[in-house]
Design an enzyme around this catalytic site. Structure first.
Site, PDB file in Angstrom:
ATOM      1  CE  LYS A 288      53.395   4.113  14.438  1.00 42.53           C
ATOM      2  NZ  LYS A 288      54.574   3.551  15.067  1.00 42.53           N
TER       3      LYS A 288
ATOM      4  CG  HIS B  65      59.002  -0.852  18.841  1.00 44.83           C
ATOM      5  ND1 HIS B  65      58.139  -1.221  17.821  1.00 44.83           N
ATOM      6  CD2 HIS B  65      59.294   0.453  18.636  1.00 44.83           C
ATOM      7  CE1 HIS B  65      57.938  -0.178  17.024  1.00 44.83           C
ATOM      8  NE2 HIS B  65      58.629   0.852  17.499  1.00 44.83           N
TER       9      HIS B  65
ATOM     10  CG  HIS C 119      59.376   7.698  15.469  1.00 47.28           C
ATOM     11  ND1 HIS C 119      58.969   8.115  14.226  1.00 47.28           N
ATOM     12  CD2 HIS C 119      58.960   6.422  15.577  1.00 47.28           C
ATOM     13  CE1 HIS C 119      58.336   7.123  13.634  1.00 47.28           C
ATOM     14  NE2 HIS C 119      58.312   6.093  14.434  1.00 47.28           N
TER      15      HIS C 119
ATOM     16  CG  HIS D  66      56.708   5.253  10.667  1.00 49.26           C
ATOM     17  ND1 HIS D  66      57.681   4.650  11.433  1.00 49.26           N
ATOM     18  CD2 HIS D  66      57.351   5.765   9.583  1.00 49.26           C
ATOM     19  CE1 HIS D  66      58.866   4.787  10.823  1.00 49.26           C
ATOM     20  NE2 HIS D  66      58.679   5.454   9.694  1.00 49.26           N
TER      21      HIS D  66
ATOM     22  CG  HIS E 296      56.830   5.163  19.762  1.00 42.41           C
ATOM     23  ND1 HIS E 296      56.243   5.642  18.607  1.00 42.41           N
ATOM     24  CD2 HIS E 296      57.539   4.075  19.378  1.00 42.41           C
ATOM     25  CE1 HIS E 296      56.576   4.879  17.595  1.00 42.41           C
ATOM     26  NE2 HIS E 296      57.385   3.909  18.021  1.00 42.41           N
TER      27      HIS E 296
ATOM     28  CG  ASP F  55      60.907   4.192  17.727  1.00 44.53           C
ATOM     29  OD1 ASP F  55      60.180   3.180  17.791  1.00 44.53           O
ATOM     30  OD2 ASP F  55      61.426   4.579  16.666  1.00 44.53           O
TER      31      ASP F  55
HETATM   32  O1  DOR Z   1      63.929   2.266  13.938  1.00 45.94           O
HETATM   33  C1  DOR Z   1      62.806   1.779  14.040  1.00 45.94           C
HETATM   34  N1  DOR Z   1      62.599   0.538  14.560  1.00 45.94           N
HETATM   35  N2  DOR Z   1      61.768   2.485  13.593  1.00 45.94           N
HETATM   36  C2  DOR Z   1      60.546   1.969  13.529  1.00 45.94           C
HETATM   37  O2  DOR Z   1      59.664   2.648  13.082  1.00 45.94           O
HETATM   38  C3  DOR Z   1      60.287   0.567  13.944  1.00 45.94           C
HETATM   39  C4  DOR Z   1      61.290   0.082  14.871  1.00 45.94           C
HETATM   40  C5  DOR Z   1      61.286  -1.432  15.063  1.00 45.94           C
HETATM   41  O3  DOR Z   1      60.200  -1.982  15.268  1.00 45.94           O
HETATM   42  O4  DOR Z   1      62.351  -2.044  15.058  1.00 45.94           O
HETATM   43 ZN    ZN Z   2      58.487   2.735  16.756  1.00 44.25          ZN
END
Ligand code: DOR
Ligand code: ZN
Length: 345
Positions: free
Chosen positions: A99, A15, A174, A136, A13, A248
């Site tokens: 997702k 980003h 998460h 999520h 997971h 995450d």
């Molecule tokens: O804290 C988070 N940031 N939770 C999420 O689900 C998305 C993520 C983000 O993309 O910044």
């Molecule tokens: Zn995430």
């Protein structure tokens, strides 16, 4: 000096963002991880296979030529995702999952699902194609307290989803509560969960005692130490294959978080495996790290385990206050604090 050697981990997971932002962080994950499941909540979101393939190429061209990092792409589910797109996704070697963001649940979730019933034909198709659904897991109702949103999602939505799609592989992403741990433990093996380093190493006191610490703000929000953080630590270190690594890691510019309306996300890619090692070692369970970090994720995704190894050495280092992020700065998790394990590179 104490050392441990592990099969190379993967981040299930992650980003990475796009453009220069992606270029400034992708190398950190590539150094530690064999693969990363790349979240599709860009603006605009990655809703089609062609967008996912273009995003995959963008990531590949940002990697150094020697890198073997493999980005596993994910489609963003909307009310109007089609069965045809799901079939194309399951035939595309770059795409590994879809997702579900409930609309309004988190960063760039405006295009997310407004009513899960709208997506039932698509979920049916995913079940048929054996394409995993990543979730999520929070409700977005204004009248539900933010600390209860994961539990209410499990009670109202996930329990129903699991009954309606008994053959669909799902990952509750998460997780933050004992309720989620219990739900996963009581479910069949096609339901798993990822756990982040920040939910293992921090709780809501870290965010709120002595002043608001915006760099601890993420979604789902940090919960109480007892029973929630303790329960996550027990689950991650238990050796159960239902729980595996997903950072995450979600970089945002420092000023976007240090704001009157700061955004959600904790950046942890700079030290992902060292942070997990810290959490496991604190409870005397470092020997359980390899299963969680390197075996249970690929087994769940029906992918081979990595063949390469990494070595961690027990030697302290101080996490920098900030890293470059697209010409600006990102504040990393554990900034200015010491970690006990170092990755040998
Ligand atoms: O804290 C988070 N940031 N939770 C999420 O689900 C998305 C993520 C983000 O993309 O910044
Ligand atoms: Zn995430």
């Amino acid at each position: 000096m104490e050392k441990i050697t592990l099969t190379k981990p993967d981040d299930w997971h992650l980003h990475l963002r796009g453009g220069d932002a992606m270029k400034s962080v992708v190398g950190m994950s590539a150094l530690q991880m064999g693969r990363g499941v790349i979240m599709p909540n860009l603006s605009p979101p990655i809703v089609s296979v062609s967008q996912a393939i273009a995003y995959h190429s963008e990531i590949m061209s940002a990697l150094s030529p020697a890198s073997v990092f493999n980005p596993l792409m994910v489609l963003y589910l909307t009310d109007s995702t089609t069965k045809k797109e799901v079939i194309a996704a399951s035939n595309a070697q770059e795409v590994h999952a879809v997702k579900l963001y409930p609309a309004g649940a988190t960063t760039n979730s405006e295009s997310g699902v407004t009513n899960l019933l709208n997506t039932y034909p698509v979920l049916e198709q995913m079940q048929k194609e054996d394409l995993p659904l990543l979730i999520h897991g929070e409700v977005t109702d204004n009248d539900i307290d933010i600390f209860d949103r994961e539990k209410v999602f499990i009670d109202r939505t996930l329990s129903r989803l699991v009954k309606d799609f008994p053959g669909l592989r799902m990952v509750l992403e998460h997780i933050t509560t004992k309720d989620a741990v219990d739900f996963i433990n009581d479910s069949h093996n096609n339901i798993a969960a990822t756990i982040t380093p920040h939910h293992l190493l921090a709780n809501r006191n870290d965010m709120l005692v002595g002043g608001i610490k915006p760099h601890f703000y993420c979604l789902p929000v940090l919960k109480r130490r007892t029973p929630h953080q303790d329960s996550l630590i027990r689950a991650a270190t238990s050796g159960s294959s239902k729980f595996f690594l997903g950072t995450d890691s979600a970089p945002h510019e420092k000023h976007q978080k240090e704001s009157a309306c700061g955004c959600a996300g904790v950046f942890s890619a700079h030290a992902a495996i060292e942070l997990y090692a810290e959490a496991f070692d604190r409870v005397g369970k470092i020997e359980m790290l390899e299963g969680f970090a390197s075996f249970f994720g690929p087994d769940f995704y029906h992918l081979p385990r990595n063949e390469e190894k990494i070595t961690l050495e027990k030697s302290k280092w101080r996490v920098p206050d900030s890293y470059n992020f697209s010409g600006s700065h990102v504040t990393p998790f554990f900034s200015g604090k010491e970690l006990s394990w170092s990755l040998l590179v």
